[in-house]
Structure formats: structure tokens, C-alpha cells
Design a protein around this motif. Structure first.
Motif, PDB file in Angstrom:
ATOM      1  N   UNK A 125      -0.177  14.870 -16.272  1.00 16.45           N
ATOM      2  CA  UNK A 125      -0.430  15.076 -17.300  1.00 16.45           C
ATOM      3  C   UNK A 125      -1.060  13.808 -18.071  1.00 16.45           C
ATOM      4  N   UNK A 126      -0.794  12.696 -17.465  1.00 17.53           N
ATOM      5  CA  UNK A 126      -0.706  11.107 -17.755  1.00 17.53           C
ATOM      6  C   UNK A 126      -2.011  10.421 -17.204  1.00 17.53           C
ATOM      7  N   UNK A 127      -3.122  10.577 -17.898  1.00 13.22           N
ATOM      8  CA  UNK A 127      -4.322   9.997 -16.963  1.00 13.22           C
ATOM      9  C   UNK A 127      -4.064   8.180 -16.563  1.00 13.22           C
ATOM     10  N   UNK A 128      -3.211   7.744 -17.677  1.00 11.73           N
ATOM     11  CA  UNK A 128      -3.005   6.522 -17.496  1.00 11.73           C
ATOM     12  C   UNK A 128      -2.417   6.066 -16.079  1.00 11.73           C
ATOM     13  N   UNK A 129      -1.213   6.811 -15.920  1.00 15.11           N
ATOM     14  CA  UNK A 129      -0.362   6.781 -14.686  1.00 15.11           C
ATOM     15  C   UNK A 129      -1.311   6.913 -13.606  1.00 15.11           C
ATOM     16  N   UNK A 130      -2.013   8.080 -13.631  1.00 13.61           N
ATOM     17  CA  UNK A 130      -2.861   8.410 -12.423  1.00 13.61           C
ATOM     18  C   UNK A 130      -3.932   7.151 -12.124  1.00 13.61           C
ATOM     19  N   UNK A 131      -4.528   6.419 -13.204  1.00 16.00           N
ATOM     20  CA  UNK A 131      -5.635   5.550 -13.215  1.00 16.00           C
ATOM     21  C   UNK A 131      -4.803   4.147 -12.628  1.00 16.00           C
ATOM     22  N   UNK A 132      -3.578   3.934 -12.968  1.00 17.38           N
ATOM     23  CA  UNK A 132      -2.945   2.663 -12.524  1.00 17.38           C
ATOM     24  C   UNK A 132      -2.398   2.888 -11.032  1.00 17.38           C
ATOM     25  N   UNK A 133      -1.952   4.068 -10.584  1.00 18.79           N
ATOM     26  CA  UNK A 133      -1.579   4.359  -9.341  1.00 18.79           C
ATOM     27  C   UNK A 133      -2.911   4.505  -8.412  1.00 18.79           C
ATOM     28  N   UNK A 138      -3.418   1.787  -5.288  1.00 18.11           N
ATOM     29  CA  UNK A 138      -3.664   2.119  -3.822  1.00 18.11           C
ATOM     30  C   UNK A 138      -5.138   1.494  -3.430  1.00 18.11           C
ATOM     31  N   UNK A 139      -6.044   1.540  -4.265  1.00 18.43           N
ATOM     32  CA  UNK A 139      -7.423   0.758  -4.045  1.00 18.43           C
ATOM     33  C   UNK A 139      -7.388  -0.555  -3.475  1.00 18.43           C
ATOM     34  N   UNK A 140      -6.687  -1.499  -4.523  1.00 17.55           N
ATOM     35  CA  UNK A 140      -6.589  -2.590  -4.439  1.00 17.55           C
ATOM     36  C   UNK A 140      -5.432  -3.116  -3.281  1.00 17.55           C
ATOM     37  N   UNK A 141      -4.552  -2.461  -2.947  1.00 21.97           N
ATOM     38  CA  UNK A 141      -3.723  -2.523  -1.814  1.00 21.97           C
ATOM     39  C   UNK A 141      -4.385  -2.156  -0.646  1.00 21.97           C
ATOM     40  N   UNK A 142      -5.117  -1.206  -0.585  1.00 22.90           N
ATOM     41  CA  UNK A 142      -6.123  -1.062   0.765  1.00 22.90           C
ATOM     42  C   UNK A 142      -6.997  -2.199   0.990  1.00 22.90           C
ATOM     43  N   UNK A 143      -7.601  -2.399  -0.021  1.00 20.08           N
ATOM     44  CA  UNK A 143      -8.712  -3.743   0.145  1.00 20.08           C
ATOM     45  C   UNK A 143      -7.858  -4.933   0.459  1.00 20.08           C
ATOM     46  N   UNK A 144      -6.775  -5.243   0.158  1.00 20.49           N
ATOM     47  CA  UNK A 144      -5.982  -6.377   0.660  1.00 20.49           C
ATOM     48  C   UNK A 144      -5.716  -6.400   1.796  1.00 20.49           C
ATOM     49  N   UNK A 145      -5.115  -4.999   2.343  1.00 20.82           N
ATOM     50  CA  UNK A 145      -4.594  -4.865   3.872  1.00 20.82           C
ATOM     51  C   UNK A 145      -5.990  -4.909   4.648  1.00 20.82           C
ATOM     52  N   UNK A 194       0.932  -1.175   0.046  1.00 22.18           N
ATOM     53  CA  UNK A 194      -0.081  -0.011  -0.024  1.00 22.18           C
ATOM     54  C   UNK A 194       0.856   1.260  -0.053  1.00 22.18           C
ATOM     55  N   UNK A 195       1.877   1.139   0.820  1.00 19.32           N
ATOM     56  CA  UNK A 195       2.790   2.571   0.704  1.00 19.32           C
ATOM     57  C   UNK A 195       3.459   2.460  -0.381  1.00 19.32           C
ATOM     58  N   UNK A 196       3.871   1.510  -1.065  1.00 17.56           N
ATOM     59  CA  UNK A 196       4.546   1.582  -2.453  1.00 17.56           C
ATOM     60  C   UNK A 196       3.603   2.211  -3.509  1.00 17.56           C
ATOM     61  N   UNK A 197       2.335   1.616  -3.491  1.00 11.23           N
ATOM     62  CA  UNK A 197       1.241   2.131  -4.384  1.00 11.23           C
ATOM     63  C   UNK A 197       1.224   3.538  -4.264  1.00 11.23           C
ATOM     64  N   UNK A 198       1.107   4.142  -2.960  1.00  4.27           N
ATOM     65  CA  UNK A 198       0.857   5.392  -2.593  1.00  4.27           C
ATOM     66  C   UNK A 198       2.070   6.321  -3.320  1.00  4.27           C
TER      67      UNK A 198
END
Length: 104
Positions: free
Chosen positions: A57-65, A69-76, A44-48
Motif C-alpha cells: 500500500x506504500x508506493x514510496x517503499x515500492x519505488x525506493x525498493x 534493485x535497479x541500481x544494485x543490478x547496474x552496479x553488479x 543486490x540481494x539486500x535490495x531485493x
């Protein structure tokens, strides 16, 4: 070259994780998952960090990030829920035995 290195490290980590988990008996999977909550926190910290360094300016990078974060939080959170259920399960069985022992 950085992308290739990151992909190589990811593949090695996935292979190592698969080899470690596949050698654990099935009965131990739940305690193993609940015992690895600290790993979920590190992910989760790495994802953040990745989301924080994403190019605005890159919506793909923001979406992947964001997804990371969402999946890491759900996993934790899921790891802690499993741990609480396991502890409650063992606590209930311990109370029943204590009541039986006290009644005799």
C-alpha cells in the motif's frame, strides 16, 4: 527507533567505506572495484529483500525498493564489465609478448 538505528549503521558504513577507499592509491581503484563484485551481489540481494518486504500500500517503499534493485543490478553488471575489460587488456598484452618471444 529502528529508523534511527538503520541510519546510524548506514552512516558508519559510509564513513568506513570512504576511509578504506581514500587510503587506496588511485592506480588500484579499478582492480579494487572489479575485485569487489561479491559486495555488489550482496547489495543486490539486500535490495531485493527490502523490495520483497515493502508494504504493497506504500508506493514510496515500492519505488525506493525498485530503485535500489535497479541500481544494485547496474552496479553488479558494471563491475563484471570492468573485470572483463581488464582481463582482455592483460590478455592482449600477454599475447603480443608471446608472439615476439616465439618469433625470435
Amino acid at each position: 527507533m529502528e529508523g534511527f538505528t538503520a541510519l546510524y549503521i548506514f552512516m558508519l558504513a559510509a564513513f568506513t567505506g570512504y576511509e578504506v577507499i581514500s587510503r587506496v592509491p588511485v592506480i588500484l581503484h579499478t582492480p579494487l572495484m572489479s575485485g569487489s563484485n561479491f559486495v555488489h551481489g550482496v547489495v543486490l540481494v539486500g535490495a531485493m529483500v527490502v523490495l520483497g518486504h515493502a508494504d504493497a500500500d506504500s508506493p514510496l517503499q515500492l519505488a525506493i525498493g525498485f530503485v535500489a534493485v535497479f541500481l544494485g543490478a547496474a552496479n553488479a553488471a558494471g563491475g563484471y564489465v570492468v573485470t572483463e575489460r581488464m582481463l582482455a587488456m592483460f590478455n592482449k598484452s600477454g599475447n603480443k609478448e608471446a608472439k615476439k618471444g616465439g618469433a625470435q
